[in-house]
Design an enzyme around this catalytic site. Structure first.
Site, PDB file in Angstrom:
ATOM      1  N   GLU A  44      12.991  -4.463   1.738  1.00 52.08           N
ATOM      2  CA  GLU A  44      13.024  -4.613   0.271  1.00 52.08           C
ATOM      3  C   GLU A  44      12.590  -3.310  -0.406  1.00 52.08           C
ATOM      4  OE1 GLU A  44      11.998  -9.329  -0.586  1.00 52.08           O
ATOM      5  OE2 GLU A  44      10.393  -7.842  -0.491  1.00 52.08           O
ATOM      6  N   LEU A  45      11.517  -2.735   0.107  1.00 53.83           N
ATOM      7  CA  LEU A  45      10.985  -1.507  -0.485  1.00 53.83           C
ATOM      8  C   LEU A  45      12.022  -0.383  -0.418  1.00 53.83           C
ATOM      9  CD1 LEU A  45       8.543  -0.029  -1.716  1.00 53.83           C
ATOM     10  CD2 LEU A  45       7.862   0.575   0.614  1.00 53.83           C
TER      11      LEU A  45
END
Length: 530
Positions: A44-45
């Protein structure tokens, strides 16, 4: 808000989550000691940071019990969780490097550090306010339609080369009134989202303080810079290495407007190593020699507008549209020539012509033709002379006493006069381009050429009718001989050339309407303290 709790976990993040990240205006990354224990979080990051790079998405960070340096370097408890995830997930070297790059980038984003807050609720309240402020922010329209501005910005973007990860100092040079500040402000508005921290530092000369030596002055300038760029009031700088300590790992955009002394650059941007990779320092100045002294070789010199652009500037401020008929066009060409095509003069004269007929335009043209050598201050005086007596008085007081002042100026200058009348006057001065008035009316700026014109206008008044006294010899005479009158409402007293002055016992009694008194000592370099 996007809730991913119902998404079935798998080896890669779900398409719906990727879509949600791409469609978001803001991503808030909450980094804890165990954050890197989740491969999903790391994926996600990486996606969030890619959206930031490609689409300018806003990314906010909260370091919840973990040091930013531990995130950047994957050390401590945070690094232990990351290594365990890599051992468990066995990512490819490419995927592992992608995670490392994302953690390094997010660790460099200035955010809230939970360990520095004594009250978590207050931290959350501040974050919520920051989110609201960012959601309410809209692209600036302040510079739309300005003649020739797009070409200036294109040149500046080429000079800045924002894709280069090196640190660059560039300059905007040109004569007073040519539009350097306007270009710098428009540039700041255009590219600020590409930096972690930004600030626009206007008119450094206003920040000189009495009683400071060279070292103390530089400390003071650094305190103001850091307070501005970090949005922290009351910062204290104890040595000149603090700027590098605080900004050395940050991608920053700093614009230093109207620099006129080499010590300002030495204090605020002495070395490119003071700032993080990709940083840009933009300096505006009239002094090319100063740029050479500091080794700034990348300079954009702002030239005068073309004949067509100059006439368009005059037309914009006089009509806000094209000429009503051809009679105006012929006169406009001559007025543009008499203004020397200087944008500031075109703004002021054009604004003073708004709503006037052809005969009144001709009168202005004739006055400009009779100005000796068409000195630019005398050209600007045409706009001042178009005001009524009250508005002229208001302008002179602002130019002498209240330029670049923050706070509630209207209250300060309307203590004993009609509040609404002063507000109306301020708007008239703004409409005539004699002052720049901020949206909330809390900050007023008078261009230095208009300040000079104001002092020139005061000098041309009859001595006994001057409301504002600015000549040091005249002020000494008034105070020593007690010749002040009820007309005087302000005294701006430069004592740099005065050894002593004997003030009569009744000197101020004869000036019952005196409201503004400024005593200061101008410096040899043109800057004031007092």
């Amino acid at each position: 808000m996007f809730d991913d709790q119902e998404i079935e976990r798998s080896a890669t993040i779900a398409p719906s989550l990727t879509k949600a990240i791409k469609e978001s205006r803001i991503s808030i990354v909450i980094l804890s000691k165990k954050y890197a224990s989740s491969g999903w979080c790391l994926d996600e990051l990486a996606e969030i940071l890619e959206c930031r790079r490609a689409m300018g998405q806003i990314v906010m960070t909260i370091f919840y019990g973990v040091e930013p340096s531990h995130v950047r370097k994957q050390i401590g408890d945070f690094g232990k969780a990351f290594n365990e995830t890599c051992a468990r997930k066995e990512p490819t070297e490419e995927q592992r490097q992608k995670w490392i790059n994302a953690l390094n980038d997010v660790g460099n984003i200035e955010g809230e550090d939970f360990l520095r807050w004594d009250n978590e609720a207050k931290m959350i309240k501040k974050i919520a306010k920051d989110v609201i402020d960012k959601l309410n922010a809209t692209p600036s329209k302040d510079f739309d339609g300005m003649e020739g501005l797009d070409a200036h910005l294109t040149e500046m973007e080429s000079l800045l080369d924002l894709d280069d990860d090196g640190v660059k100092m560039v300059a905007i040079s040109g004569p007073a009134g040519i539009g350097k500040m306007t270009i710098a402000r428009a540039l700041h508005s255009l590219i600020r989202d590409r930096f972690q921290l930004t600030c626009f530092v206007d008119n450094r000369k206003r920040n000189y303080q009495p009683g400071l030596d060279d070292y103390g002055l530089k400390l003071r300038l650094q305190e103001q810079l850091l307070s501005n760029i970090l949005n922290q009031n009351g910062m204290t700088v104890c040595h000149l290495g603090v700027v590098k300590e605080r900004l050395g790992d940050k991608r920053v955009l700093i614009i230093l407007d109207d620099v006129d002394n080499i010590r300002q650059l030495e204090a605020l941007a002495n070395e490119t190593t003071w700032f993080g990779s990709g940083s840009r320092i933009v300096v505006t100045t009239e002094n090319k020699e100063l740029l050479q002294q500091h080794g700034i070789n990348n300079t954009y010199h702002v030239g005068f507008p073309s004949d067509v652009e100059a006439i368009d500037i005059l037309r914009k401020y006089a009509f806000r549209k094209r000429y009503p008929h051809d009679d105006f066009e012929v006169i406009a060409e001559r007025i543009t020539e008499l203004c020397g095509k200087l944008p500031l003069a075109l703004r002021v004269v054009g604004s003073s012509l708004r709503g006037k007929n052809v005969e009144e335009w001709e009168e202005v043209m004739q006055r400009l033709e009779t100005v000796l050598d068409r000195d630019i201050e005398d050209v600007l005086r045409v706009g001042y002379e178009s005001l009524d007596e009250n508005d002229q008085s208001l302008f002179l007081h602002i130019a002498v006493f209240f330029n670049y002042k923050d706070g509630d100026l209207v209250k300060a200058i309307s203590a004993d006069c009609d509040h609404l009348e002063v507000k109306r006057g301020l708007q008239i001065l703004a409409n005539r381009s004699l002052i720049d008035l901020s949206t909330n009316g809390k900050r007023i700026v008078v261009h230095n050429l208009l300040q000079q014109m104001a002092r020139q206008a005061i000098h041309k008044q009859e001595p006994g009718k001057r409301q504002v006294l600015v000549n040091a010899d005249e002020i000494c005479g008034v105070l020593e001989n007690e010749t002040g009158t009820g007309v005087v409402s302000g005294i701006s007293f430069d004592i740099s050339r005065i050894n002593e002055v004997s003030i009569g016992k009744k000197a101020f009694k004869k000036m019952p309407n005196l409201r503004f008194l400024s005593v200061y000592k101008s410096r040899a370099d043109g800057n004031d303290s007092g």
